[in-house]
Each structure stands twice: as structure tokens, then as C-alpha cells.
Design a protein around this motif. Structure first.
Motif, short mmCIF file in Angstrom:
data_model
loop_
_atom_site.label_atom_id
_atom_site.label_comp_id
_atom_site.label_asym_id
_atom_site.label_seq_id
_atom_site.Cartn_x
_atom_site.Cartn_y
_atom_site.Cartn_z
N VAL A 1 0.86 -1.18 0.00
CA VAL A 1 0.00 0.00 0.00
C VAL A 1 0.89 1.24 0.00
O VAL A 1 2.07 1.16 0.34
N ALA A 2 0.31 2.36 -0.38
CA ALA A 2 1.10 3.60 -0.45
C ALA A 2 0.19 4.80 -0.30
O ALA A 2 -1.04 4.68 -0.36
N GLY A 3 0.82 5.95 -0.13
CA GLY A 3 0.06 7.19 -0.01
C GLY A 3 0.07 7.95 -1.33
O GLY A 3 1.05 7.91 -2.07
N GLN B 1 10.15 7.77 5.87
CA GLN B 1 9.21 8.67 6.55
C GLN B 1 7.80 8.32 6.11
O GLN B 1 7.58 8.07 4.91
N PHE B 2 6.86 8.35 7.05
CA PHE B 2 5.45 8.28 6.67
C PHE B 2 5.04 9.71 6.32
O PHE B 2 5.10 10.60 7.16
N ILE B 3 4.65 9.93 5.09
CA ILE B 3 4.34 11.29 4.61
C ILE B 3 2.91 11.65 4.98
O ILE B 3 1.96 10.95 4.62
N VAL C 1 3.82 7.97 -2.58
CA VAL C 1 4.94 7.78 -1.65
C VAL C 1 4.78 6.47 -0.88
O VAL C 1 3.68 6.06 -0.52
N ASP C 2 5.93 5.84 -0.66
CA ASP C 2 5.95 4.67 0.21
C ASP C 2 7.30 4.68 0.92
O ASP C 2 8.02 5.68 0.89
N MET C 3 7.64 3.55 1.56
CA MET C 3 8.89 3.54 2.32
C MET C 3 9.86 2.44 1.86
O MET C 3 10.84 2.16 2.54
N SER D 1 -3.72 3.67 0.01
CA SER D 1 -4.45 3.57 1.28
C SER D 1 -4.81 4.95 1.82
O SER D 1 -5.77 5.09 2.57
N ASP D 2 -4.03 5.97 1.46
CA ASP D 2 -4.27 7.29 2.06
C ASP D 2 -3.93 8.40 1.06
O ASP D 2 -2.99 8.28 0.29
N TYR E 1 -5.00 5.64 6.29
CA TYR E 1 -4.12 4.47 6.20
C TYR E 1 -4.69 3.33 7.03
O TYR E 1 -4.80 2.19 6.57
N1 ADE Z 1 2.56 3.89 3.01
C1 ADE Z 1 1.23 4.10 2.99
N2 ADE Z 1 0.95 5.40 3.13
C2 ADE Z 1 2.13 6.04 3.24
C3 ADE Z 1 2.51 7.39 3.41
N3 ADE Z 1 1.59 8.35 3.51
N4 ADE Z 1 3.83 7.69 3.49
C4 ADE Z 1 4.75 6.71 3.39
N5 ADE Z 1 4.46 5.41 3.24
C5 ADE Z 1 3.17 5.08 3.15
#
Ligand code: ADE
Length: 229
Positions: free
Chosen positions: A77-79, A153-155, A173-175, A198-199, A207
Motif C-alpha cells: 500500500v502507499a500514499g 518517513q510516513f508522509i 509515496v511509500d517507504m 491507502s491514504d 491508512y
Molecule cells: N505507506 C502508505 N501510506 C504512506 C505514506 N503516507 N507515506 C509513506 N508510506 C506510506
């Protein structure tokens, strides 16, 4: 062998359950599952959260399996950093990947430059990318192709999103993904990432609300992807 690399079990669970994947081994923090059914032969890895864990998971995987890795797909998942273009539960398939937290600009480099390799962006493999786009469409999930930016970083703020979008042209963005792309590039293994969003606005809250559904959709896409071979 194809390798699907996830960060954590809760993201991978839908795919592991669909195939009743067999736990093979743990190497450090990397957990390796395998599927060998009829013509399907692949592994699913839980590499951990963040760039160091996920990129070292590829090196560990390479060193413990006794067959070549023919392709790597980072799934999860990612933002979204551009909610007008990429919405919750859309599937982002990477065209190229950059690390937004790599910064040697004080010595004159462009933001995100990986010194030594001299690249900011790692291109996704075109064949995998096209197949993932088709797989997402086939199962009714909107595919969006674009640049993925990864960092430890979680953005969650508009300011972070703007910087990453303006500097890297990223839509997501993801990590993990871009760090894995770098290792795959170094090892000469075709790579792409598939991330279901997810967000997009209220990141932490969304998320938590959407992670499970996003992981289920990602598994559906991978199932379709595997059946397209
Ligand atoms: N994975 C899912 N949502 C994320 C976010 N907002 N930033 C970084 N990694 C994520």
C-alpha cells in the motif's frame, strides 16, 4: 522465479491465503514463503518496513535461494501525494522510482542523486509494468502509472507532499519501493512496483481505515497478473 516483496504480513496476507503459501525460511528479519502449484512457481517475501530492511531483503533472498530471480515486484500500500490524480484504492504502477530522502545537494548534486550509481530515477521494467496495468484493469481497479518516491518517513503533511511532488514529479509515496528498485538495478533483475493507495488526504487515519482493503485489491491484481502468463 518471480519474487513478490511486501513489507509486512498484514499487507501480504490476502495473497498468502489465496495460494496457501508455504513458509520456507526466515533469514534475519526476512521471511520467505513459496508457492508451487501446477505451472505457478513464485515466492512471497516479507522484507520489513523501510528502505534498509526492504533493500537488504533482496540481497538476502538472492543469497539463500538456489535459483535465479527472474523478476521482482514490490507489492503493498502507499500514499497518494496528488489526490486529484490518484485516489484511494487506485493502483499505482511505477514508471520509475526515486528516493526522496537522499540529499547531497549541499555538494552540488541534484536532490535524490544516488552517488556512485549517479542516478536519481530507476526505471521500472516495461513488460512487467504493462502487464500490471492490464491486470489491474481486468479486475476493475483503476491503474495509474507514474513516479513512486520512497523514503524512511510516513508522509502526512501538505508541505512534504508538495516538496516530493515538485522535486521528483512523484504521484505516490511509500517507504520501500525505490530502495528495492536500486538493488534490483544493481543486480540486473527486472523490477516494478504495484501499490494500492491507502491514504490521500488525512494520511494516518485513512491508512488505518483502508490498508486491509488496499491489500486485498493488490492480491487480486497479482492473482490476475500470474494468470496472464
Ligand atoms: N505507506 C502508505 N501510506 C504512506 C505514506 N503516507 N507515506 C509513506 N508510506 C506510506
Amino acid at each position: 522465479m518471480k519474487a513478490f516483496i511486501y513489507a509486512v504480513e498484514r499487507e501480504a496476507k490476502p495473497l498468502l491465503d489465496i495460494f496457501k503459501a508455504k513458509f520456507e525460511k526466515r533469514v534475519g528479519q526476512l521471511e520467505i514463503y513459496s508457492v508451487n502449484k501446477q505451472e505457478l512457481h513464485f515466492c512471497v517475501c516479507l522484507g520489513g518496513i523501510g528502505k534498509v530492511a526492504s533493500s537488504s531483503s533482496i540481497s538476502l533472498l538472492e543469497s539463500v535461494i538456489d535459483e535465479p530471480i527472474e523478476e521482482i515486484i514490490n507489492v503493498g500500500v502507499a500514499g497518494s501525494i496528488n489526490p486529484s490524480k490518484v485516489g484511494i484504492l487506485d493502483a499505482v504502477i511505477s514508471t520509475s522510482l526515486a528516493q526522496h530522502d537522499v540529499d547531497t545537494t549541499p555538494v552540488g548534486d541534484p536532490a535524490g542523486l544516488i552517488s556512485g550509481i549517479n542516478k536519481v530515477y530507476f526505471d521500472a521494467d516495461e513488460n512487467i509494468r504493462k502487464k500490471l496495468v492490464k491486470a489491474a484493469s481486468n479486475v476493475g481497479v483503476k491503474p495509474v502509472e507514474g513516479i513512486v518516491a520512497s523514503g524512511d518517513q510516513f508522509i502526512a503533511t501538505d508541505e512534504q507532499r508538495k516538496r516530493i511532488s515538485d522535486t521528483f514529479g512523484a504521484i505516490t509515496v511509500d517507504m520501500e519501493a525505490a530502495a528495492e528498485a536500486q538493488v534490483a538495478y544493481m543486480l540486473g533483475i527486472p523490477f516494478c512496483s504495484l501499490k494500492v493507495i491507502s491514504d490521500a488526504n488525512e494520511h494516518a487515519k485513512e491508512y488505518r481505515e483502508n490498508e486491509k482493503k488496499a491489500a486485498e485489491l493488490a492480491a487480486k491484481i497479482i492473482l490476475e497478473y500470474l494468470q496472464m502468463d
